[in-house]
Design an enzyme around this catalytic site. Sequence first.
Site, short mmCIF file in Angstrom:
data_model
loop_
_atom_site.label_atom_id
_atom_site.label_comp_id
_atom_site.label_asym_id
_atom_site.label_seq_id
_atom_site.Cartn_x
_atom_site.Cartn_y
_atom_site.Cartn_z
CG ASP A 440 -2.02 1.03 1.06
OD1 ASP A 440 -1.82 2.04 0.69
OD2 ASP A 440 -2.87 0.89 2.17
CG HIS A 441 2.91 3.99 -3.22
ND1 HIS A 441 4.04 4.70 -2.50
CD2 HIS A 441 3.51 3.59 -4.57
CE1 HIS A 441 5.22 4.60 -3.47
NE2 HIS A 441 4.84 4.28 -4.35
NE ARG A 442 -4.08 3.69 1.37
CZ ARG A 442 -5.13 3.27 1.71
NH1 ARG A 442 -6.21 4.15 1.89
NH2 ARG A 442 -5.43 2.06 2.06
#
Length: 470
Positions: A440-442
């Site tokens: 998850d790039h968050r």
Amino acid sequence: MAQVLEFKLPDLGEGLTEAEIVRWLVAVGDVVAIDQPVVEVETAKAMVEVPCPYGGVVTARFGEEGTELPVGAPLLTVAVGAVESAGAAAALGSAGLSASGGESSGESSGNVLVGYGTGAPAARRRRIRPAAPGAELGNGARPAGRAEAQAPTRAPVPVPAAVPAAAPPPGPEASGPVPVISPLVRRLAREHDLDLRQLSGSGPDGLILRADVEYAVRAAGTTDVPDTAAVAATAAAVGGGRGERVPLRGVRGAVADKLSRSRREIPDATCWVDADATELMAARASMNAAGGPKISLLALLARICTAALARHPELNSTVDMEAREIVRLHEVHLGFAAQTERGLVVPVVRDAHSRSAESLAAEFGRLTDAAREGKLTPADLTGGTFTLNNYGVFGVDGSTPIINHPEAAMLGVGRIVPKPWVHRGELAVRQVVQLSLTFDHRVCDGGTAGGFLRFVADCVEHPAVLLRSL
């Protein structure tokens, strides 16, 4: 004095609000022991047996096999106090017999959750047939419309006529059954006043699917009472179309919902690397040659994975968008993908970060056997914080998997095969594996994800690296 108690479908666990009756394990008239499984149900997560907290005689069942019931709906009623001993059954007195859906003064274990009970072996159930008209009850009362069984070694036990069997639900199919894929189809038809007999199903042998009813209602141009002729025409068009409709329900439906949500909500990215697994395979062979329980390759990869998460805790987290916070989790509950006849499931190894390779191997084996037998409980399938996906068992090298929502990452492992590899400056044939990390790039950027994956690859290539984290 006997009391008839109602047992309702209990809370099935995290986020589960309904279940489908797969198979009844008892019949009306059977004697059941406390915590004896009485029905097998299928939820969106697993197939489980439901134990009844009461001991006594089953007087009614609610719902046929294939029926979907919400949590809190009645499952069956049990006459508590109707059996005086294991060797002989006493007659139920008609005087003072009452039905109750609340708290009971009768004997009960209090264990009503799926998968929980006293653990005591269930008593062998026996079938008690109702008494014939005119047969005397123990207190002289005569039930109406009942027949009595002649058991060669047991005294007959009459069942009171005051407790009726569950009646079939009213609906358009009341005068005769219409083949439908599930009870939801019948309910949908009732809500829109559709006569199922006017529809031609698109399923096998004319089976009416939910899509048939929904398509017919939409094509009729109304969500109220559609024109019967229009409904019949549109349903016939659906039935005559090409292709096969497969309903998304049970495990397959739950997987579809979860993966769709993951793809909608998580901005994922994937990085991958090839690694020389020759030394890891040799280390595993040495461990197993030394005796003791066998260590699986999955267990070694899991041990490497937990060590990598200790270095990069950002990937063992979840995102709370309402609070706009990243929640980093202290414990690693490691999920692993397991393919079964009922579909893909993800059992969870609790506290994987505190387990040895031997403990991990044992738990992987236990959960895999339970998955194949359809005996995983909801607790076995929830609460994961990171997933290990060994898709190499399918003979493929790489994959870009979808993250198991609400987790933040998944490590994928391809097949290990001999390939040309430069080893110590020379070309050699080595055991090579492709590793991928979908994240998850968050929760992190590519540098963190790359650092995690590089550490995993280093441990695969040089297992001694793990000694630093032990």
